[in-house]
Scaffold this motif. Structure first.
Motif, PDB file in Angstrom:
ATOM      1  N   PRO A  71     -52.553 -42.122  16.349  1.00 13.00           N
ATOM      2  CA  PRO A  71     -53.268 -41.510  17.489  1.00 13.00           C
ATOM      3  C   PRO A  71     -54.764 -41.771  17.454  1.00 13.00           C
ATOM      4  O   PRO A  71     -55.391 -41.910  18.504  1.00 13.00           O
ATOM      5  N   VAL A  72     -55.350 -41.861  16.259  1.00 17.50           N
ATOM      6  CA  VAL A  72     -56.786 -42.159  16.157  1.00 17.50           C
ATOM      7  C   VAL A  72     -57.074 -43.566  16.671  1.00 17.50           C
ATOM      8  O   VAL A  72     -58.033 -43.789  17.428  1.00 17.50           O
ATOM      9  N   GLN A  73     -56.227 -44.527  16.278  1.00 15.21           N
ATOM     10  CA  GLN A  73     -56.401 -45.904  16.745  1.00 15.21           C
ATOM     11  C   GLN A  73     -56.226 -46.007  18.249  1.00 15.21           C
ATOM     12  O   GLN A  73     -56.983 -46.713  18.931  1.00 15.21           O
ATOM     13  N   LEU A  74     -55.228 -45.313  18.787  1.00 13.50           N
ATOM     14  CA  LEU A  74     -55.006 -45.329  20.231  1.00 13.50           C
ATOM     15  C   LEU A  74     -56.198 -44.735  20.970  1.00 13.50           C
ATOM     16  O   LEU A  74     -56.609 -45.242  22.030  1.00 13.50           O
ATOM     17  N   TRP A  75     -56.764 -43.672  20.425  1.00 17.49           N
ATOM     18  CA  TRP A  75     -57.928 -43.028  21.046  1.00 17.49           C
ATOM     19  C   TRP A  75     -59.120 -43.981  21.091  1.00 17.49           C
ATOM     20  O   TRP A  75     -59.848 -44.040  22.078  1.00 17.49           O
ATOM     21  N   ARG A  76     -59.287 -44.753  20.019  1.00 17.88           N
ATOM     22  CA  ARG A  76     -60.427 -45.665  19.942  1.00 17.88           C
ATOM     23  C   ARG A  76     -60.251 -46.882  20.856  1.00 17.88           C
ATOM     24  O   ARG A  76     -61.207 -47.355  21.456  1.00 17.88           O
ATOM     25  N   VAL A  77     -59.017 -47.392  20.926  1.00 13.58           N
ATOM     26  CA  VAL A  77     -58.778 -48.631  21.671  1.00 13.58           C
ATOM     27  C   VAL A  77     -58.584 -48.361  23.163  1.00 13.58           C
ATOM     28  O   VAL A  77     -59.283 -48.927  24.007  1.00 13.58           O
ATOM     29  N   LYS A  78     -57.618 -47.514  23.485  1.00 10.01           N
ATOM     30  CA  LYS A  78     -57.354 -47.184  24.894  1.00 10.01           C
ATOM     31  C   LYS A  78     -56.737 -45.791  24.959  1.00 10.01           C
ATOM     32  O   LYS A  78     -55.581 -45.592  24.606  1.00 10.01           O
ATOM     33  N   ARG A  79     -57.533 -44.845  25.394  1.00  9.31           N
ATOM     34  CA  ARG A  79     -57.123 -43.443  25.341  1.00  9.31           C
ATOM     35  C   ARG A  79     -55.885 -43.156  26.186  1.00  9.31           C
ATOM     36  O   ARG A  79     -55.098 -42.272  25.864  1.00  9.31           O
ATOM     37  N   LEU A  80     -55.730 -43.903  27.269  1.00  7.22           N
ATOM     38  CA  LEU A  80     -54.580 -43.658  28.141  1.00  7.22           C
ATOM     39  C   LEU A  80     -53.260 -43.935  27.421  1.00  7.22           C
ATOM     40  O   LEU A  80     -52.225 -43.363  27.772  1.00  7.22           O
ATOM     41  N   ASP A  81     -53.273 -44.811  26.393  1.00  7.42           N
ATOM     42  CA  ASP A  81     -52.049 -45.103  25.644  1.00  7.42           C
ATOM     43  C   ASP A  81     -51.571 -43.912  24.823  1.00  7.42           C
ATOM     44  O   ASP A  81     -50.442 -43.907  24.319  1.00  7.42           O
ATOM     45  N   LEU A  82     -52.415 -42.902  24.676  1.00 13.46           N
ATOM     46  CA  LEU A  82     -51.973 -41.674  23.999  1.00 13.46           C
ATOM     47  C   LEU A  82     -50.909 -40.947  24.815  1.00 13.46           C
ATOM     48  O   LEU A  82     -50.102 -40.203  24.251  1.00 13.46           O
ATOM     49  N   LEU A  83     -50.915 -41.168  26.134  1.00 19.06           N
ATOM     50  CA  LEU A  83     -49.967 -40.458  27.001  1.00 19.06           C
ATOM     51  C   LEU A  83     -48.512 -40.807  26.675  1.00 19.06           C
ATOM     52  O   LEU A  83     -47.710 -39.909  26.389  1.00 19.06           O
ATOM     53  N   PRO A  84     -48.100 -42.110  26.683  1.00 15.23           N
ATOM     54  CA  PRO A  84     -46.708 -42.402  26.312  1.00 15.23           C
ATOM     55  C   PRO A  84     -46.402 -42.032  24.864  1.00 15.23           C
ATOM     56  O   PRO A  84     -45.273 -41.631  24.548  1.00 15.23           O
ATOM     57  N   PHE A  85     -47.399 -42.147  23.971  1.00 13.94           N
ATOM     58  CA  PHE A  85     -47.192 -41.747  22.575  1.00 13.94           C
ATOM     59  C   PHE A  85     -46.850 -40.264  22.491  1.00 13.94           C
ATOM     60  O   PHE A  85     -45.870 -39.871  21.839  1.00 13.94           O
ATOM     61  N   LEU A  86     -47.651 -39.425  23.153  1.00 17.45           N
ATOM     62  CA  LEU A  86     -47.438 -37.979  23.077  1.00 17.45           C
ATOM     63  C   LEU A  86     -46.162 -37.556  23.791  1.00 17.45           C
ATOM     64  O   LEU A  86     -45.443 -36.673  23.318  1.00 17.45           O
ATOM     65  N   VAL A  87     -45.878 -38.183  24.945  1.00 16.84           N
ATOM     66  CA  VAL A  87     -44.640 -37.856  25.666  1.00 16.84           C
ATOM     67  C   VAL A  87     -43.430 -38.160  24.793  1.00 16.84           C
ATOM     68  O   VAL A  87     -42.516 -37.334  24.647  1.00 16.84           O
ATOM     69  N   THR A  88     -43.418 -39.350  24.183  1.00 13.91           N
ATOM     70  CA  THR A  88     -42.300 -39.722  23.320  1.00 13.91           C
ATOM     71  C   THR A  88     -42.206 -38.793  22.121  1.00 13.91           C
ATOM     72  O   THR A  88     -41.116 -38.321  21.771  1.00 13.91           O
ATOM     73  N   PHE A  89     -43.329 -38.519  21.487  1.00 16.26           N
ATOM     74  CA  PHE A  89     -43.359 -37.688  20.282  1.00 16.26           C
ATOM     75  C   PHE A  89     -42.849 -36.279  20.566  1.00 16.26           C
ATOM     76  O   PHE A  89     -41.978 -35.770  19.864  1.00 16.26           O
ATOM     77  N   VAL A  90     -43.364 -35.662  21.615  1.00 16.75           N
ATOM     78  CA  VAL A  90     -43.019 -34.266  21.899  1.00 16.75           C
ATOM     79  C   VAL A  90     -41.581 -34.142  22.400  1.00 16.75           C
ATOM     80  O   VAL A  90     -40.803 -33.300  21.916  1.00 16.75           O
ATOM     81  N   VAL A  91     -41.189 -34.979  23.356  1.00 15.40           N
ATOM     82  CA  VAL A  91     -39.856 -34.865  23.953  1.00 15.40           C
ATOM     83  C   VAL A  91     -38.762 -35.229  22.946  1.00 15.40           C
ATOM     84  O   VAL A  91     -37.648 -34.700  23.024  1.00 15.40           O
ATOM     85  N   SER A  92     -39.076 -36.074  21.968  1.00 15.51           N
ATOM     86  CA  SER A  92     -38.070 -36.456  20.966  1.00 15.51           C
ATOM     87  C   SER A  92     -37.607 -35.275  20.138  1.00 15.51           C
ATOM     88  O   SER A  92     -36.503 -35.290  19.586  1.00 15.51           O
ATOM     89  N   PHE A  93     -38.420 -34.237  20.027  1.00 11.92           N
ATOM     90  CA  PHE A  93     -37.983 -33.046  19.298  1.00 11.92           C
ATOM     91  C   PHE A  93     -36.920 -32.280  20.077  1.00 11.92           C
ATOM     92  O   PHE A  93     -36.142 -31.524  19.490  1.00 11.92           O
ATOM     93  N   TRP A  94     -36.911 -32.472  21.387  1.00 13.38           N
ATOM     94  CA  TRP A  94     -35.858 -31.843  22.199  1.00 13.38           C
ATOM     95  C   TRP A  94     -34.587 -32.672  22.097  1.00 13.38           C
ATOM     96  O   TRP A  94     -33.571 -32.198  21.619  1.00 13.38           O
ATOM     97  N   GLU A  95     -34.648 -33.922  22.552  1.00 10.38           N
ATOM     98  CA  GLU A  95     -33.539 -34.865  22.412  1.00 10.38           C
ATOM     99  C   GLU A  95     -34.150 -36.242  22.180  1.00 10.38           C
ATOM    100  O   GLU A  95     -35.008 -36.679  22.950  1.00 10.38           O
ATOM    101  N   VAL A  96     -33.705 -36.911  21.134  1.00 13.76           N
ATOM    102  CA  VAL A  96     -34.311 -38.190  20.755  1.00 13.76           C
ATOM    103  C   VAL A  96     -34.261 -39.191  21.898  1.00 13.76           C
ATOM    104  O   VAL A  96     -35.253 -39.860  22.214  1.00 13.76           O
ATOM    105  N   GLN A  97     -33.087 -39.306  22.545  1.00 10.99           N
ATOM    106  CA  GLN A  97     -32.950 -40.316  23.592  1.00 10.99           C
ATOM    107  C   GLN A  97     -33.858 -40.019  24.780  1.00 10.99           C
ATOM    108  O   GLN A  97     -34.394 -40.940  25.411  1.00 10.99           O
TER     109      GLN A  97
END
Length: 579
Positions: free
Chosen positions: A413-439
């Motif tokens: 997340p630190v690298q994504l923030w430095r390079v392109k902050r908008l890329d944190l959005l798919p990272f966080l969506v995938t990370f958070v929703v995967s705790f509900w259902e991986v797929q």
């Protein structure tokens, strides 16, 4: 003479095609005793790592432990013939086991059918050359998924460290009930599990702390380092063997301190066609169609993630060790491994980063090292299965936790923030929703990444500048999603200006154009003529110019360079065609 040359050319082409289909032909003619020695050492080392991991990952998948070993040997034999990476090892992995748990519900029949269908899908993708589909899964989505999977898998083993039972599989319920049932923890499992974790971590730290300048050290120091490195490399096997010895000693003296793996099937799995139906205890027959329907989205998620994980690992080690892989051939090798694995009751496999790293570090010279690893697993199945009864679940849980902990990378997340902050959005969506259902996490991340990509295509950067006449500089292709955006800019800055203004459209970065854009350009040119002003295209590439000339646009004019177009429009109010 001519016929002889043609026969030679044809023979060379046939041999090249044969080598492409069977990569073993590229390295087998060069195989020698030195390679054999290194492959034996690497295969043995990886085998001692693969056996305890396979047992542990079967637990993650919710299957009896022997299914982990059933899944661990076929890849070595198939990949040796069809694979293009000398380093990669195929077998059960933490992520693939977690995905399987989501879809098979601990049912071995469902697991085997899933393996067969995954193999068919992956092989079909290879034959149709559909590997490009993997390019739509972005790096932030992959890292978000792997981080979430590592947390899910790691915390899922806490219950075995504590000796707790009847803990739900769903992550949030798992967290709640694990803490709720802490008072029921078994002291023996806790002590043994923590000791296993301690020794695994210590051995891993010792291995990582070894100096790299071994050639400058005295002989005794180098020997000690090699010994420590060897012990640390097979640390999983050492810890499981030690824990099993402790548990066995307690059991034979009548003390039941530990939760054990329990009864396992003896011997090698029978080689037979995978079951295409299942009869449940009440006599109901579940048909192949019903099984496939129940597997649902797993038939898309698991094949894609398996291929993605394996090819990413293969590319990483190919780059590190200076050779190239054929991604499409890798896809075929993984698919065929899964198809053949279904005949020995395996669940879906993919490339393992940890075991591949061990394989590379021990100096493997060819994919033949996988054969040695496969033989080690087969020998374990043939002779050691009765002893697996006494393996404490806490020791396998420790192995899994240490295996997945490096997958949690806080730097991402630190690298994504430095390079392109908008890329944190798919990272966080995938990370958070995967705790509900991986797929759902994977799908959510891919959808968000897709929308971001489509927005970039539909709204490319357009630089507007005034040089006496307007200049619009486009930085990407002209495809149908951009039509409305381009038209709005042209109307705003040129046609709706008072008075209307001439325009130069800089197309030097435009490499593609489609019919929708051509149609819109036709309408814009008509509007320019009606208002008595002109629009000139500059810097058109040959392919784009050919399309525009074929379309026979009204009042179409173009120049090779932008400065020519600007000079032309500022020098006169009347323009003849430029071609």
């Amino acid at each position: 003479m001519w016929d002889l040359q043609m026969e030679r050319v044809t023979g060379v082409r046939w041999y090249a095609a044969l080598r492409s289909c069977f990569p073993i032909l590229t390295w087998l003619p060069r195989y020698n005793l030195t390679w054999l020695k290194m492959d034996l050492i690497a295969g043995l080392t990886v085998g001692l790592t693969a056996v305890p991991q396979a047992l542990a990952y079967a637990e993650v998948a919710g299957l009896p432990v022997q299914y982990g070993l059933y899944s661990a040997f076929m890849g070595g034999f198939i990949y040796c013939i069809f694979g293009t990476s000398k380093d990669i090892t195929l077998g059960p992995t933490a992520i693939m086991s977690l995905l399987c748990l989501t879809y098979i519900g601990g049912d071995p029949v469902f697991a085997v059918v899933l393996t067969l269908l995954c193999g068919v899908i992956q092989t079909g993708m290879a034959l149709l050359r559909l590997g490009f589909l993997l390019d739509f899964i972005s790096y932030p989505v992959i890292k978000g998924f792997t981080c979430a999977a590592a947390v899910t898998i790691g915390f899922g083993q806490v219950k075995n460290i504590l000796g707790l039972k009847e803990i739900p599989q769903q992550f949030f319920l798992q967290v709640y009930y694990t803490f709720h049932k802490i008072p029921e923890a078994r002291v023996g499992d806790v002590i043994l599990g923590l000791c296993c974790l301690f020794f695994l971590v210590m051995l891993m730290l010792m291995k990582n702390s070894l100096g790299s300048s071994e050639d400058e050290a005295p002989l005794l120091v180098r020997s000690a380092r090699r010994l420590v490195w060897s012990l640390a490399t097979i640390r999983n096997a050492l810890v499981v063997v030690a824990a099993t010895s402790v548990a066995y000693s307690a059991e034979v003296t009548g003390h039941h301190f530990f939760s054990l793996t329990g009864k396992t099937a003896k011997g090698l799995p029978p080689f037979k066609a995978p079951p295409l139906s299942e009869t449940v205890p009440n006599g109901t027959v579940i048909t192949f169609g019903d099984i496939a329907k129940d597997l649902g989205g797993g038939l898309a998620v698991i094949p894609l993630m398996g291929v993605l994980e394996s090819i990413a690992i293969a590319k990483a080690f190919a780059s590190k060790n200076n050779y190239r892989i054929d991604a499409n051939q890798e896809l075929f090798a993984i698919g065929l491994t899964n198809i053949m694995g279904s005949f020995v009751s395996a669940y879906p496999v993919t490339g393992s980063f940890g075991r591949t790293a061990v394989n590379s570090q021990t100096g493997v010279c060819s994919p033949a090292g996988g054969i040695v690893t496969g033989v080690i697993v087969l020998l374990s199945l043939a002779f050691l299965m009765p002893l697996f009864f006494y393996i404490p679940k806490a020791s396998l849980a420790a192995v899994i936790i240490c295996a997945v902990s490096p997958m949690i990378d806080f730097r991402v997340p630190v690298q994504l923030w430095r390079v392109k902050r908008l890329d944190l959005l798919p990272f966080l969506v995938t990370f958070v929703v995967s705790f509900w259902e991986v797929q759902y996490g994977i799908v959510g991340g891919v959808v968000v990444s897709g929308f971001m990509l489509l927005y970039t295509v539909a709204r490319p950067k357009v630089k507007v500048s005034d040089h006496g006449v307007l200049l619009l500089e486009l930085d990407s292709g002209l495809n149908f999603p951009v039509t409305e955006h381009l038209s709005r800019l042209v109307y705003k800055h040129a046609l709706h200006a008072s008075p209307p203004r001439c325009l130069v459209l800089d197309c030097s970065h435009v490499s593609s154009i489609d019919f929708t854009v051509v149609h819109e350009l036709t309408e814009l040119l008509k509007q320019f003529e009606l208002r008595g002003v002109s629009m000139i295209f500059a810097g058109l590439k040959a392919s784009v110019l050919k399309v525009l000339l074929t379309a026979d646009l009204p009042g179409f004019r173009h120049t090779d360079r932008v400065d020519e177009a600007l000079q032309l429009l500022t020098s006169s109010n009347h323009y003849d065609p430029l071609f």
